[in-house]
Design an enzyme around this catalytic site. Structure first.
Site, PDB file in Angstrom:
ATOM      1  N   VAL A 118       0.866  -1.178   0.000  1.00 60.97           N
ATOM      2  CA  VAL A 118       0.000   0.000   0.000  1.00 60.97           C
ATOM      3  C   VAL A 118       0.904   1.230   0.000  1.00 60.97           C
ATOM      4  O   VAL A 118       1.774   1.371   0.866  1.00 60.97           O
ATOM      5  CB  VAL A 118      -0.942   0.030   1.224  1.00 60.97           C
ATOM      6  N   HIS A 146      10.082   5.221  -1.596  1.00 67.36           N
ATOM      7  CA  HIS A 146       8.721   5.763  -1.619  1.00 67.36           C
ATOM      8  C   HIS A 146       7.961   4.935  -0.584  1.00 67.36           C
ATOM      9  O   HIS A 146       7.917   3.699  -0.698  1.00 67.36           O
ATOM     10  CB  HIS A 146       8.139   5.610  -3.039  1.00 67.36           C
ATOM     11  N   LEU A 147       7.423   5.598   0.395  1.00 61.04           N
ATOM     12  CA  LEU A 147       6.786   4.926   1.525  1.00 61.04           C
ATOM     13  C   LEU A 147       5.870   3.789   1.062  1.00 61.04           C
ATOM     14  O   LEU A 147       5.067   3.981   0.148  1.00 61.04           O
ATOM     15  CB  LEU A 147       5.969   5.946   2.328  1.00 61.04           C
ATOM     16  N   HIS A 148       5.999   2.620   1.658  1.00 61.21           N
ATOM     17  CA  HIS A 148       5.108   1.504   1.332  1.00 61.21           C
ATOM     18  C   HIS A 148       4.922   0.602   2.542  1.00 61.21           C
ATOM     19  O   HIS A 148       5.861   0.352   3.282  1.00 61.21           O
ATOM     20  CB  HIS A 148       5.618   0.712   0.132  1.00 61.21           C
ATOM     21  N   VAL A 149       3.679   0.173   2.708  1.00 56.20           N
ATOM     22  CA  VAL A 149       3.349  -0.741   3.796  1.00 56.20           C
ATOM     23  C   VAL A 149       3.135  -2.126   3.205  1.00 56.20           C
ATOM     24  O   VAL A 149       2.393  -2.300   2.244  1.00 56.20           O
ATOM     25  CB  VAL A 149       2.081  -0.283   4.547  1.00 56.20           C
TER      26      VAL A 149
END
Ligand SMILES: [Zn+2]
Length: 135
Positions: A41, A93-96
């Site tokens: 996400v 790039h921020l990702h969960v």
């Protein structure tokens, strides 16, 4: 202005197996899943780390919804939800990560080696240091 792999996916310049997309977040399958159904996400706006994300609430509503969806959709017992910030972060790039989990799926202590605190005092000192930074 694509600056990384995930910006390219968001811009539609690179293919990905999309799970969901809206104005806040884009969710797609990790190409090298821990288990099949492993979702990433990603916030639609480019931020590198959690500390850089200005509006945390709407993004984590998507994360929560996705964790529920992975569990229900794949009929698994639970999920593992995780984020790397800079260290071990494969794409800046921020990702969960949302990884579907079942008991006895073999994923046991594989991510991080565990350690222990030398004493209760040491543990409390860590808690205090973090707690002071919350406000
Ligand atoms: Zn990006």
């Amino acid at each position: 202005m694509s600056t990384d792999l995930f910006c390219e996916i968001i811009a539609g310049e690179r293919p990905a197996t999309m799970v969901h997309s809206d104005e806040v977040a884009v969710s797609f399958l990790d190409v090298r899943p821990v288990f099949k159904g492993h979702v990433l996400v990603v916030p639609r706006i480019h931020v590198e780390t959690l500390a850089d994300l200005a509006d945390v609430g709407p993004f984590f509503e998507r994360v929560q919804a996705m964790a529920r969806a992975v569990e229900e959709g794949l009929q698994v017992a639970g999920t593992f939800v995780a984020m790397n910030n800079r260290v071990s972060q494969s794409v800046p790039h921020l990702h969960v990560h949302i990884v579907p989990r079942n008991k006895k799926d073999g994923l046991r202590g594989f991510f991080w080696p565990r350690t222990t605190y030398d004493s209760t005092e040491e543990a409390e000192s860590y808690a205090e240091l973090i707690g002071k930074s919350l406000s």
